[in-house]
Design a protein around this motif. Structure first.
Motif, short mmCIF file in Angstrom:
data_model
loop_
_atom_site.label_atom_id
_atom_site.label_comp_id
_atom_site.label_asym_id
_atom_site.label_seq_id
_atom_site.Cartn_x
_atom_site.Cartn_y
_atom_site.Cartn_z
N GLY A 316 0.81 -1.22 0.00
CA GLY A 316 0.00 0.00 0.00
C GLY A 316 0.83 1.26 0.00
O GLY A 316 0.48 2.25 -0.66
N VAL A 317 1.96 1.24 0.73
CA VAL A 317 2.84 2.41 0.75
C VAL A 317 3.33 2.73 -0.65
O VAL A 317 3.34 3.89 -1.08
N ASN A 318 3.73 1.72 -1.39
CA ASN A 318 4.26 1.95 -2.73
C ASN A 318 3.15 2.28 -3.73
O ASN A 318 3.37 3.07 -4.66
N LYS A 319 1.96 1.71 -3.56
CA LYS A 319 0.85 2.05 -4.46
C LYS A 319 0.40 3.48 -4.25
O LYS A 319 -0.12 4.11 -5.19
N ALA A 320 0.56 4.01 -3.05
CA ALA A 320 0.16 5.40 -2.79
C ALA A 320 0.96 6.40 -3.61
O ALA A 320 0.53 7.55 -3.78
N ALA A 321 2.09 5.98 -4.14
CA ALA A 321 2.91 6.89 -4.96
C ALA A 321 2.23 7.23 -6.28
O ALA A 321 2.63 8.18 -6.95
N TYR A 322 1.21 6.44 -6.69
CA TYR A 322 0.46 6.78 -7.89
C TYR A 322 -0.40 8.04 -7.69
O TYR A 322 -0.81 8.67 -8.67
N TYR A 323 -0.68 8.37 -6.45
CA TYR A 323 -1.61 9.45 -6.15
C TYR A 323 -0.85 10.69 -5.67
O TYR A 323 0.28 10.60 -5.20
N PRO A 324 -1.49 11.87 -5.79
CA PRO A 324 -0.78 13.10 -5.41
C PRO A 324 -0.59 13.22 -3.91
O PRO A 324 -1.40 12.74 -3.11
N ASP A 325 0.49 13.89 -3.53
CA ASP A 325 0.74 14.26 -2.14
C ASP A 325 0.21 15.67 -1.93
O ASP A 325 0.51 16.59 -2.70
N ILE A 326 -0.57 15.85 -0.88
CA ILE A 326 -1.14 17.16 -0.56
C ILE A 326 -0.67 17.55 0.83
O ILE A 326 -0.89 16.80 1.80
N THR A 327 -0.04 18.69 0.94
CA THR A 327 0.49 19.18 2.20
C THR A 327 -0.05 20.58 2.46
O THR A 327 0.01 21.44 1.58
N LEU A 328 -0.59 20.77 3.64
CA LEU A 328 -1.01 22.10 4.06
C LEU A 328 0.15 22.76 4.79
O LEU A 328 0.74 22.17 5.69
N SER A 329 0.46 24.00 4.38
CA SER A 329 1.57 24.69 5.01
C SER A 329 1.21 26.15 5.25
O SER A 329 0.41 26.73 4.50
N ALA A 330 1.78 26.71 6.27
CA ALA A 330 1.58 28.11 6.59
C ALA A 330 2.85 28.64 7.26
O ALA A 330 3.55 27.89 7.96
N SER A 331 3.15 29.88 7.02
CA SER A 331 4.32 30.50 7.63
C SER A 331 4.05 31.97 7.85
O SER A 331 3.21 32.58 7.18
N GLY A 332 4.75 32.55 8.77
CA GLY A 332 4.62 33.98 9.05
C GLY A 332 5.77 34.44 9.92
O GLY A 332 6.46 33.64 10.57
#
Length: 485
Positions: A316-332
């Protein structure tokens, strides 16, 4: 990010929270026999590899062995190594669990820069150094203080599968630690029991030397009386010296066993010793009914099953590479050319937004990694099934070995009784002058050989009993223990 966008992203995350790509784990099927060939009464049992197995070595009723096993628990270096590897696996699982939480970072920086726009010349700095400067160039300082937060959304279950794999690996490491402990305990028990049998062999040879010395004196007396020739005296002396040499040879063999025990309990052989005793530990009786706890109690089989679970999750870890990675980020933070004015409202800045990353073309790299994970899973399934088959084979081997050795020991004891009687009669005939001493030597050799064979068989039975206990995962039910022959 607008309120609408944040709400939409949250809804998507909730919708797929229970989803994870890759196959869900199912324990592989194994061929389980209805019963052991060598033992009746085998029934199916529930998984119980985590059950406490108790101090199974107490079956042998030897206080010294009990003390040595306690020392092994705390001082054995093989166990210390396996325990450290288990802690390492636990830490890896905790690291995988940390991936579910946002990461927060802080930074402070100072940058000094200069720029020239044309013309020659230099600018003197306060520290005495100079830099090239154009007609409108100059030196500037920049200060920045910031906080940042980042959170990877596990939409496709990659992090969950990784945690599943690492947790299973940690459980496999724990089972490996238990298997290592059982192996070391078994090795210690076998070495100790063989050492005690060797002590009995030494006592036998010492007693035999004493008996042969009496026969030697008898031959000398017969020779002085003119009844026998000097050849009889030489043969009698040969018997004494040959047996003494056998007794001396046992010293080296005993020292090897003693040194092996010293290493198992974590002590240098030069400072470790075990005094001889006159008792051989009792042989435990195998219970009439063997419980079906082989698959559940044996830690090596449990470890192999956990390895299968870990390999399954990695698909499953390797199959997940077919799908996009989405990361929420914020900085200030704050940014200014003056440190004293840095933390003021006009100098603040901020940014927020999702990061989207997806592999569009990799020449089949992801697919190859998925195939590697699937092949690795198949290999661990085969290893698990082999460990199960090996476990059943070992139990069958040690059961039949104990049965055969018990039968052989009975016949051997009868042969020994006959040899002792034959020796008694032959010595009487020699005293009466009706037989030659060569006949006495032959019967003496036969009797001693049978004596040593009986002890050797006892040692083999004790070793096989320890091996059977280990093959069953460390003993049987408490109510079935404690009986001795």
């Amino acid at each position: 990010m607008s309120l609408y966008s944040r709400s939409l992203l949250l809804a998507v995350a909730v919708a797929v929270a229970g989803c994870a790509v890759g196959p869900d784990y199912k324990q592989p099927d194994v061929a389980v026999p209805a019963s052991f060939k060598q033992q009746a009464g085998w029934t199916q049992a529930e998984p119980s590899d985590a059950l406490h197995r108790g101090a199974w070595w107490e079956l042998y009723g030897d206080p010294t062995l009990n003390q040595l096993q306690q020392r092994l628990e705390t001082s054995n270096q093989t166990l210390a190594q396996a325990e450290a590897q288990y802690r390492q696996a636990q830490a890896l699982a905790r690291g995988a669990r940390a991936s579910f939480f946002p990461s927060l970072s802080a930074a402070f920086s100072k940058t000094r820069s200069g720029q020239a726009s044309g013309g020659g010349g230099t600018v003197s700095l306060s520290d005495g150094s100079t830099v090239s400067s154009g007609s409108s160039g100059g030196i500037s300082n920049s200060y920045q203080a910031s906080l940042g937060v980042s959170w990877e959304l596990d939409l496709w279950g990659k992090l969950r599968r990784q945690l599943e794999s690492d947790s299973a690996s940690a459980e496999a490491s724990q089972a490996t630690l238990a298997a290592t402990k059982l192996s070391q305990q078994s090795e210690l028990a076998q070495n100790y029991l063989q050492l005690r049998v060797m002590d009995a062999q030494k006592r036998l040879l010492d007693d035999t030397v004493a008996a042969y010395e009496k026969a030697f004196k008898l031959a000398e007396n017969q020779y002085r009386a003119g009844i026998v020739t000097k050849a009889d005296v030489a043969q009698a002396r040969t018997q004494v010296k040959s047996t003494q040499a056998q007794a001396i040879d046992l010293k080296y063999q005993r020292a090897q066993l003693q040194n092996a025990i010293a290493v198992l309990v974590g002590e240098p052989p030069s400072t470790f010793s075990l005094a001889e005793t006159n008792d051989i530990p009792g042989l435990p009786q195998v219970p009439a009914t063997v419980p079906s706890q082989l698959l559940q109690r044996r830690p090596d089989i449990a470890s192999a099953e956990r390895d299968v679970r870990a390999a399954n999750a990695l698909i499953g870890v390797n199959k997940a590479a077919y799908y996009p990675d989405i990361t929420l980020s914020a900085s200030g933070g704050f940014r200014n050319d003056s440190l004293s004015q840095l933390l003021t409202t006009p100098n603040r800045y901020w940014s927020i937004g999702p990061d989207f990353a997806m592999t569009l073309f990799d020449g089949g790299l992801i697919r190859s990694r998925v195939e590697q994970a699937e092949a690795s899973y198949d290999a661990t399934v085969a290893a698990y099934r082999l460990s199960v088959l090996t476990g059943f084979r070992e139990v069958e081997d040690y059961m039949v070995q104990l049965d055969v050795l018990k039968e052989e020991s009975g016949v051997q004891q009868e042969a020994l009784d006959s040899a002792r009687e034959s020796l008694r009669l032959m010595l009487n005939q020699y005293r009466a002058g009706t037989v030659d001493f060569s006949d006495v030597v032959t019967v003496q050799t036969t009797a001693l050989s049978n004596e040593r064979t009986v002890l050797t068989l006892l040692g083999s039975r004790l070793t096989a009993s320890v091996q059977l206990i280990a093959a069953m995962g460390g003993g049987w039910q408490v109510e079935q223990l404690g009986q001795k022959e």
